[in-house]
Design a protein around this motif. Structure first.
Motif, mmCIF file in Angstrom:
data_model
loop_
_atom_site.group_PDB
_atom_site.id
_atom_site.type_symbol
_atom_site.label_atom_id
_atom_site.label_comp_id
_atom_site.label_asym_id
_atom_site.label_seq_id
_atom_site.Cartn_x
_atom_site.Cartn_y
_atom_site.Cartn_z
ATOM 1 N N LEU A 22 -8.234 8.198 -5.301
ATOM 2 C CA LEU A 22 -7.632 6.890 -5.524
ATOM 3 C C LEU A 22 -6.794 6.882 -6.793
ATOM 4 O O LEU A 22 -5.699 6.306 -6.830
ATOM 5 C CB LEU A 22 -8.708 5.809 -5.591
ATOM 6 C CG LEU A 22 -9.330 5.396 -4.270
ATOM 7 C CD1 LEU A 22 -10.456 4.411 -4.498
ATOM 8 C CD2 LEU A 22 -8.290 4.795 -3.351
ATOM 9 N N LEU A 25 -3.553 9.249 -6.187
ATOM 10 C CA LEU A 25 -2.639 8.632 -5.237
ATOM 11 C C LEU A 25 -2.018 7.369 -5.819
ATOM 12 O O LEU A 25 -0.839 7.076 -5.602
ATOM 13 C CB LEU A 25 -3.356 8.327 -3.921
ATOM 14 C CG LEU A 25 -3.744 9.526 -3.072
ATOM 15 C CD1 LEU A 25 -4.573 9.088 -1.878
ATOM 16 C CD2 LEU A 25 -2.528 10.299 -2.628
ATOM 17 N N GLY A 26 -2.804 6.613 -6.587
ATOM 18 C CA GLY A 26 -2.276 5.416 -7.235
ATOM 19 C C GLY A 26 -1.237 5.734 -8.290
ATOM 20 O O GLY A 26 -0.193 5.075 -8.381
ATOM 21 N N ALA A 29 1.897 6.863 -6.446
ATOM 22 C CA ALA A 29 2.587 5.731 -5.824
ATOM 23 C C ALA A 29 3.256 4.851 -6.878
ATOM 24 O O ALA A 29 4.360 4.348 -6.671
ATOM 25 C CB ALA A 29 1.610 4.906 -4.995
ATOM 26 N N LEU A 102 -7.623 6.685 2.828
ATOM 27 C CA LEU A 102 -6.878 7.017 1.606
ATOM 28 C C LEU A 102 -5.382 7.101 1.886
ATOM 29 O O LEU A 102 -4.565 6.613 1.094
ATOM 30 C CB LEU A 102 -7.384 8.340 1.022
ATOM 31 C CG LEU A 102 -8.799 8.331 0.444
ATOM 32 C CD1 LEU A 102 -9.253 9.747 0.150
ATOM 33 C CD2 LEU A 102 -8.847 7.472 -0.799
ATOM 34 N N LEU A 103 -5.020 7.686 3.015
ATOM 35 C CA LEU A 103 -3.603 7.772 3.382
ATOM 36 C C LEU A 103 -3.016 6.381 3.611
ATOM 37 O O LEU A 103 -1.910 6.078 3.146
ATOM 38 C CB LEU A 103 -3.435 8.639 4.623
ATOM 39 C CG LEU A 103 -2.007 8.774 5.145
ATOM 40 C CD1 LEU A 103 -1.145 9.536 4.130
ATOM 41 C CD2 LEU A 103 -1.995 9.469 6.486
ATOM 42 N N PHE A 106 -2.528 4.650 0.298
ATOM 43 C CA PHE A 106 -1.370 5.205 -0.392
ATOM 44 C C PHE A 106 -0.074 4.662 0.196
ATOM 45 O O PHE A 106 0.844 4.266 -0.530
ATOM 46 C CB PHE A 106 -1.394 6.735 -0.322
ATOM 47 C CG PHE A 106 -0.159 7.382 -0.858
ATOM 48 C CD1 PHE A 106 0.115 7.371 -2.212
ATOM 49 C CD2 PHE A 106 0.744 7.992 0.001
ATOM 50 C CE1 PHE A 106 1.259 7.965 -2.713
ATOM 51 C CE2 PHE A 106 1.886 8.592 -0.484
ATOM 52 C CZ PHE A 106 2.149 8.582 -1.847
ATOM 53 N N LEU A 110 2.684 2.393 -1.635
ATOM 54 C CA LEU A 110 4.069 2.850 -1.670
ATOM 55 C C LEU A 110 5.004 1.807 -1.052
ATOM 56 O O LEU A 110 6.085 1.539 -1.583
ATOM 57 C CB LEU A 110 4.182 4.175 -0.917
ATOM 58 C CG LEU A 110 5.324 5.093 -1.263
ATOM 59 C CD1 LEU A 110 5.302 5.441 -2.742
ATOM 60 C CD2 LEU A 110 5.222 6.356 -0.440
ATOM 61 N N GLY A 121 0.557 0.764 -6.630
ATOM 62 C CA GLY A 121 0.038 2.039 -7.120
ATOM 63 C C GLY A 121 -0.933 1.854 -8.271
ATOM 64 O O GLY A 121 -1.977 2.515 -8.336
ATOM 65 N N LEU A 124 -4.227 0.609 -6.930
ATOM 66 C CA LEU A 124 -4.976 1.729 -6.356
ATOM 67 C C LEU A 124 -5.609 2.579 -7.458
ATOM 68 O O LEU A 124 -6.778 2.974 -7.366
ATOM 69 C CB LEU A 124 -4.046 2.562 -5.484
ATOM 70 C CG LEU A 124 -4.645 3.474 -4.445
ATOM 71 C CD1 LEU A 124 -5.449 2.672 -3.439
ATOM 72 C CD2 LEU A 124 -3.545 4.227 -3.739
#
Length: 148
Positions: A22, A25-26, A29, A102-103, A106, A110, A121, A124
């Motif tokens: 998280l 990915l945050g 993003a 998770l995808l 993300f 985004l 982002g 996240l």
């Protein structure tokens, strides 16, 4: 494992398994979101994202603590047939089971950059930090009570 045995994992390890994906990915993003001007502008997006980061970290870190206290109180001693899972196995199993969520998170972060740059982002990433704080608290709780 033998008959009647089960694989056990520490609660803190399972909670912490989601923190790193998280967070990264945050951050990724948010970094991409800063490149897009968005409807509200970069400054408002980043400031809103910073506020969301702090709120999300606090909410995730303090939400459902009673549940983890109850789990720690009701923990029983493992039998001789039970096996404590390795941390890497617990983390891999959690991430494999949640990779689509998770995808999607993300992609939502985004996509929100076109309206409010970097806010999704940072939200996240705040959730990831909150999970890390909750895992640290749960780990201290487990160590203090000497339970899994």
């Amino acid at each position: 494992m033998t008959r009647g045995g089960q694989g056990l994992a520490r609660v803190a390890v399972v909670v912490r398994a989601g923190a790193a994906p998280l967070w990264w990915l945050g951050v990724f993003a948010a970094g991409i979101g800063v490149l897009v001007p968005g409807l509200t502008g970069r400054r408002i997006g980043v400031l809103a994202g910073a506020a969301l980061f702090l709120v999300a970290a606090a909410v995730v870190a303090y939400a459902r603590r009673g549940r983890y206290r109850a789990l720690a109180r009701s923990a029983a001693r493992a039998s001789k047939h039970d096996v404590l899972q390795d941390r890497a196995v617990s983390v891999r199993n959690w991430r494999r089971g949640h990779r689509w969520w998770l995808l999607l998170a993300f992609l939502a972060a985004l996509g929100s950059a076109f309206a409010v740059p970097a806010a999704g982002g940072l939200l996240l990433a705040g959730c990831g930090v909150g999970l890390w704080l909750k895992a640290a608290w749960a780990g201290r709780l487990e160590q203090a009570d000497d339970v899994l």
